[in-house]
Design a protein around this motif. Structure first.
Motif, PDB file in Angstrom:
ATOM      1  N   GLY A  62       0.861  -1.205   0.096  1.00  0.00           N
ATOM      2  CA  GLY A  62       0.159  -0.049  -0.052  1.00  0.00           C
ATOM      3  C   GLY A  62       0.796   1.245  -0.053  1.00  0.00           C
ATOM      4  O   GLY A  62       0.559   2.495  -0.582  1.00  0.00           O
ATOM      5  N   LEU A  63       1.975   1.194   0.609  1.00  0.00           N
ATOM      6  CA  LEU A  63       2.862   2.371   0.939  1.00  0.00           C
ATOM      7  C   LEU A  63       3.379   2.548  -0.657  1.00  0.00           C
ATOM      8  O   LEU A  63       3.451   3.719  -0.998  1.00  0.00           O
ATOM      9  CB  LEU A  63       3.872   2.012   1.819  1.00  0.00           C
ATOM     10  N   THR A  66       0.891   4.281  -2.838  1.00  0.00           N
ATOM     11  CA  THR A  66       0.765   5.766  -2.311  1.00  0.00           C
ATOM     12  C   THR A  66       1.890   6.616  -3.213  1.00  0.00           C
ATOM     13  O   THR A  66       1.697   7.655  -3.608  1.00  0.00           O
ATOM     14  CB  THR A  66       0.189   6.079  -1.111  1.00  0.00           C
ATOM     15  N   LEU A  67       3.160   5.964  -2.772  1.00  0.00           N
ATOM     16  CA  LEU A  67       4.094   6.661  -3.114  1.00  0.00           C
ATOM     17  C   LEU A  67       4.306   6.749  -4.696  1.00  0.00           C
ATOM     18  O   LEU A  67       5.008   7.659  -5.158  1.00  0.00           O
ATOM     19  CB  LEU A  67       5.356   6.039  -2.551  1.00  0.00           C
ATOM     20  N   ARG A  69       2.035   7.621  -6.684  1.00  0.00           N
ATOM     21  CA  ARG A  69       1.292   8.592  -7.143  1.00  0.00           C
ATOM     22  C   ARG A  69       2.102  10.014  -7.482  1.00  0.00           C
ATOM     23  O   ARG A  69       1.898  10.611  -8.129  1.00  0.00           O
ATOM     24  CB  ARG A  69       0.183   9.002  -6.315  1.00  0.00           C
ATOM     25  N   PHE A  70       3.456  10.012  -6.630  1.00  0.00           N
ATOM     26  CA  PHE A  70       4.308  10.898  -6.749  1.00  0.00           C
ATOM     27  C   PHE A  70       4.816  11.201  -8.285  1.00  0.00           C
ATOM     28  O   PHE A  70       5.132  12.394  -8.649  1.00  0.00           O
ATOM     29  CB  PHE A  70       5.547  10.895  -5.898  1.00  0.00           C
TER      30      PHE A  70
ATOM     31  N   PHE B  45       0.070  12.885  -2.924  1.00  0.00           N
ATOM     32  CA  PHE B  45      -0.194  11.289  -2.790  1.00  0.00           C
ATOM     33  C   PHE B  45      -1.315  11.111  -3.402  1.00  0.00           C
ATOM     34  O   PHE B  45      -1.853   9.881  -3.920  1.00  0.00           O
ATOM     35  CB  PHE B  45      -0.291  11.103  -1.310  1.00  0.00           C
ATOM     36  N   PHE B 298       7.302  10.240   7.077  1.00  0.00           N
ATOM     37  CA  PHE B 298       6.481   8.742   6.992  1.00  0.00           C
ATOM     38  C   PHE B 298       4.974   8.694   7.766  1.00  0.00           C
ATOM     39  O   PHE B 298       4.378   8.042   7.185  1.00  0.00           O
ATOM     40  CB  PHE B 298       7.465   7.631   7.898  1.00  0.00           C
ATOM     41  N   TRP B 301       2.730   9.879   5.212  1.00  0.00           N
ATOM     42  CA  TRP B 301       2.685   8.818   4.278  1.00  0.00           C
ATOM     43  C   TRP B 301       1.877   7.768   4.583  1.00  0.00           C
ATOM     44  O   TRP B 301       1.146   7.245   3.762  1.00  0.00           O
ATOM     45  CB  TRP B 301       4.212   8.110   3.948  1.00  0.00           C
ATOM     46  N   ILE B 302       1.888   7.416   6.001  1.00  0.00           N
ATOM     47  CA  ILE B 302       1.066   6.189   6.365  1.00  0.00           C
ATOM     48  C   ILE B 302      -0.210   6.995   6.423  1.00  0.00           C
ATOM     49  O   ILE B 302      -1.361   6.164   6.199  1.00  0.00           O
ATOM     50  CB  ILE B 302       1.394   6.127   8.024  1.00  0.00           C
ATOM     51  N   ALA B 304      -1.670   8.843   4.238  1.00  0.00           N
ATOM     52  CA  ALA B 304      -2.287   8.743   3.036  1.00  0.00           C
ATOM     53  C   ALA B 304      -2.544   7.523   2.521  1.00  0.00           C
ATOM     54  O   ALA B 304      -3.119   7.316   1.492  1.00  0.00           O
ATOM     55  CB  ALA B 304      -1.191   9.619   1.943  1.00  0.00           C
ATOM     56  N   THR B 305      -1.853   6.436   3.150  1.00  0.00           N
ATOM     57  CA  THR B 305      -2.045   5.090   2.742  1.00  0.00           C
ATOM     58  C   THR B 305      -3.181   4.031   3.385  1.00  0.00           C
ATOM     59  O   THR B 305      -4.012   3.482   2.690  1.00  0.00           O
ATOM     60  CB  THR B 305      -0.681   4.451   3.048  1.00  0.00           C
ATOM     61  N   LEU B 306      -3.199   4.111   4.896  1.00  0.00           N
ATOM     62  CA  LEU B 306      -3.772   3.228   5.530  1.00  0.00           C
ATOM     63  C   LEU B 306      -5.094   3.800   6.002  1.00  0.00           C
ATOM     64  O   LEU B 306      -5.303   5.069   6.300  1.00  0.00           O
ATOM     65  CB  LEU B 306      -3.046   2.837   6.873  1.00  0.00           C
TER      66      LEU B 306
END
Lengths: 205, 341
Positions: A62-63, A66-67, A69-70, B45, B298, B301-302, B304-306
């Motif tokens: 998942g990370l 999303t990364l 998308r950059f 993101f 981070f 980032w988290i 935007a993800t979970l």
């Protein structure tokens, strides 16, 4: 207590292969879902190994998503500066047309658009053309042509009803105003070219 | 006189005041930076720009937000308890700022003939100080939601209470491993202990547990059940507006910075650099800020993800997974420390 005629007059016959109908209750025969019932299949609850996998590897996946998308450009349309392009058949603000060669109005004041309008937002008052004062190509012309855009539902029936293609739906969609009376567009406003042209969508966009 | 908490050494009083001013002048300026960074990064993101209207590239957006919030009317619901309603945001912000004081930005430097430690205070009970203020910060959320006299706030506050208490235990136990390895509670001592190897390598499980529990402690996604915009409007801060809401907002982002700083200090060698690089002393704060920036990124980032956890998932994860793992980590570390010494 007489039985109401409606309950016995409409017996529910279950389709072949359907689930057996539920017991009829005091409120009448029970509703049967028939053939449309879908069995919900559930996967078994994940075990310790699968849970650990999910916690770490799937989270990392998942990370990465999303990364990723950059790398993509932003798809935002910066609205007041850029406008959303519309399709060629987009139904925006109406336009009235003139004949390009003679400059006469196409509208003959027949009021068919007003008759077709489901929102009743078009008002036409016709007048006779005279040799000294010729406005349209036909016998009569529209002395008053008003569209109340605060009532218009942009269905496009007016342009379908028009026998001379005098009114069409344009592409302008920025129709906000501070006053409702300003939203009643007169013939002069509808005949004039829009101040800003709405961008059209390109092929395949 | 009994010294309750022994401090490393004493500086001149004027050095301490000057130091406090410098650290908070710099430290508190980081909050608007994190604010705009979060909004811009979340935008990227999600394949959009984020704020880009105020100032160059939207850089002045936090300023506009703060001015907007501070000029708003102070209001409170008629069902609220006025005294607690006013006090609660203060508790949140004071504890966040107090916790910021113990993050070491560098080793002891000799500036103008004075020995100056590049940190607010080097308490000999470092992590305990952190948890003490973390525990008081919980009152900020709890009282804020409770005194609002609104069911959304109340639900948010109750969730916050359960969540913070549950995860504080794991967070504390995750640090026990490091403390046993370093044999000190002083944060500068812990950094000095990482000269050979940063603690995130031997304490990888401790690091992961601490990081996860920290997400819950700072009420950040995926553990933002206290706010839970989708179901609780704004959770504990639903009824807050203007400056009081700004205080909560500020405290949240300052907490993110504090946790990033603690993770940097405890697991990632603070001001130390790998590969035997020994820069001059003035580089230390830059190194620490750089590492903090990575962890703040981070956090974003988290977010935007979970997706947000369900409440039962939050509780079962905290008590059935994190707490046993943290206990096991502390036990194994204890055995290893005894065996190897």
């Amino acid at each position: 207590m007489a039985e109401t005629p409606g309950t016995s007059a409409l017996p529910i016959t279950p389709a072949p292969g359907a689930l057996p109908a539920l017991e009829p209750s005091a409120h009448g025969p029970a509703w049967s879902p028939g053939d449309d019932v879908i069995e919900v299949t559930r996967t078994p609850a994940p075990g310790p190994a699968r849970s650990t996998w999910r916690t770490f590897v799937e989270t990392l996946r998942g990370l990465a998503t999303t990364l990723g998308r950059f790398r993509e450009p932003a798809i935002t349309i910066q609205y007041p500066e850029e406008k959303t392009p519309v399709y060629p058949r987009f139904r925006g603000r109406h336009k009235l047309h003139r004949f390009e060669d003679t400059g006469l109005e196409k509208c003959v004041g027949c009021s068919l658009c007003a008759a077709a309008c489901p929102a009743d937002c078009i008002r036409v008052v016709a007048a006779e053309n005279t040799p000294e004062h010729r406005v349209s190509a036909g016998e009569r012309y529209a002395a008053v042509y008003e569209i109340n855009l605060s009532r218009c539902i942009f269905c496009g029936y007016c342009e379908i009803a028009c026998p001379f293609d005098a009114i069409t739906m344009g592409h302008d969609y920025e129709l906000s105003d501070y006053d409702r009376t300003d939203l009643i567009f007169t013939k002069e406003m509808l005949l004039a070219e829009p101040l800003e042209r709405t961008p059209l969508r390109n092929e395949g966009e | 006189m009994t010294v309750l908490a022994e401090v490393g050494y004493y500086e001149e009083w004027w050095v301490q005041i000057l130091k406090a001013i410098v650290i908070f002048a710099v430290g508190l300026q980081l909050v608007p930076v994190v604010l705009i960074a979060e909004r811009k990064l979340l935008g990227r993101f999600q394949a959009r720009y984020g704020p880009n209207r105020v100032g160059p590239y939207g850089a002045l957006q936090p300023l506009a937000d703060i001015v907007k919030l501070l000029t708003k009317e102070q209001f409170r619901p008629s069902t609220s308890v006025g005294f607690l309603f006013a006090l609660a945001p203060l508790i949140s912000i004071v504890t966040a700022v107090a916790a910021f004081a113990i993050i070491p930005f560098g080793n002891v430097q000799h500036i103008g003939g004075e020995r100056v430690g590049l940190y607010g205070i080097d308490v000999s009970i470092g992590p305990l100080y952190l948890f003490a203020f973390g525990a008081i910060a919980f009152y900020g959320i709890m009282l804020g939601g409770w005194s609002s006299g609104s069911k959304y706030s109340f639900l948010g506050a109750m969730r916050g209470a359960a969540q913070l208490i549950s995860y504080e235990v794991s967070q504390g136990l995750a640090l026990v491993g490091v403390i046993m390895t370093a044999q000190t509670l002083s944060l500068t001592g812990i950094v000095e202990g990482q000269k050979g190897m940063w603690y995130f390598i031997p304490q990888i499980f401790g690091f992961l547990i601490f990081l996860t529990a920290s997400f819950a402690e700072t009420n950040r996604a995926p553990f933002d059940l206290t706010e839970a915009d989708a179901e609780l409007v704004g959770g504990y801060n639903t009824e807050f507006g203007g400056g009081r809401f700004a205080s909560y907002y500020f405290a949240e982002y300052l907490n993110v910075l504090v946790v990033s700083g603690i993770v940097t200090t405890v697991f990632f060698g603070g001001w130390l650099l790998p590969f035997g690089i020994h820069p001059p002393g003035w580089v230390d704060p830059i190194v620490v800020l750089g590492k903090m920036a990575i962890f703040t990124f981070f956090f974003i980032w988290i977010r935007a993800t979970l997706p947000r956890l369900r409440y039962d998932q939050l509780m079962s994860f905290g008590w059935k997974v994190l707490l046993p793992l943290a206990t096991l980590n502390a036990l194994v570390t204890a055995v290893l420390v005894v065996v190897t010494h």
